[in-house]
Design a protein around this motif. Structure first.
Motif: not given
Length: 307
Positions: A60-72, A249-254, A290-294
């Protein structure tokens, strides 16, 4: 939840379960006790589950990429769901099968009769240490919530999973101790089968609870009511008189996604709106880290009201 706290509880549970699994399996080989075999498989399943939780946290700590822009971040939810499947199949269903097999052909424990009692008591002590660690770590994050509420609303799955697994393991050990003790007292192997069946039912029920809770996280849960209120309050400020509507929406726990339509004054220039949005984003991140994407959409209140 700080993921480090979750990892500490997972590692404590893994260490306990590996030691317990070995001693239980040795006890089964010596006594051929059905309850001991069910508990051995239970501990092996729990150990595998803890490895899955650690793997999920790492991926889950992998960085976001083109296929998964909101991360893992949601990988932690997926691996927690896999844990519920493993607990249901490898733990619960196997114990029920073993109980059926032993009930149809019961045998008393005829050799090494003291071994399962000693092993089970030692396992209860080790499992209690693991359970205590999970409780201490959970107390750091659950606040004033009751335990049931915490299990149902936690956004980070690791601690609730470990708590339920450890609780199930302790109750299962008591059930196994009951089945083995009754078998030794009555010389009737069917009591051993009863202990194994009770363990199986317990594990199936815990697996169902875990599956239901992690399924909800996988589908996508909003922020807690406390965080939603904090975001809404933070959005309002200079250049933002009110919030028209808000979605989280939670993209992940944090990691939280915030999307809102905000009111801006009709006389605002494009520069005014841009400054108001930038300031609102800063206020939201300060209030809810934790609100990282706004994403904020400016609009006029009367235009919305008029349809």
């Amino acid at each position: 939840m700080a993921h480090g706290g979750g990892n500490k509880a997972i590692i404590a549970a893994l260490s306990a379960n590996l030691g317990i699994a070995v001693t239980k399996f040795i006890a089964f080989l010596l006594t051929q006790s059905s309850s001991m075999l069910a508990e051995s498989v239970h501990s092996v399943a729990d150990s595998g589950n803890q490895v899955l939780l650690l793997l999920g946290g790492k991926r889950a700590r992998r960085a976001a990429d083109e296929q998964h822009p909101f991360g893992y971040g949601r990988e932690r939810y997926m691996y927690a769901f896999i844990v519920s499947i493993v607990l249901f199949s490898l733990g619960g269903l196997f114990a029920l099968y073993e109980a059926w097999h032993k009930f149809s052909d019961p045998h008393p424990i005829e050799s090494w009769q003291w071994v399962p009692i000693v092993v089970l008591v030692a396992a209860i002590v080790m499992e209690s240490f693991s359970f205590r660690t999970a409780i201490v770590e959970a107390n750091h994050v659950r606040g004033e919530q009751g335990w049931v509420s915490y299990i149902r609303t936690a956004k980070a799955p690791e601690l609730p999973v470990v708590l339920l697994e450890d609780l199930g393991a302790l109750v299962g050990l008591v059930l196994a101790l009951f089945g083995v003790s009754m078998t030794l007292v009555t010389h009737d192997g069917r009591w051993d089968a009863v202990g194994s069946a009770a363990i199986g039912v317990l594990l199936v029920l815990i697996a169902i609870v875990l599956a239901m809770e992690t399924k909800s996280l996988l589908l996508g849960e909003s922020a807690t009511r406390k965080d939603v209120d904090a975001v809404k309050a933070a959005l309002v400020g200079p250049g933002v008189p009110s919030v028209i509507h808000l979605r989280t929406l939670h993209l992940g726990p944090e990691e939280l996604l915030v999307a809102a339509k905000i009111e801006v004054p009709a006389a605002s220039t494009a520069a005014d709106v841009a400054d108001a949005i930038d300031a609102a984003e800063q206020r939201v991140r300060a209030a809810v880290p934790i609100a990282r994407v706004i994403y904020l959409e400016p609009d006029l209140r009367h235009a919305v009201a008029g349809g």
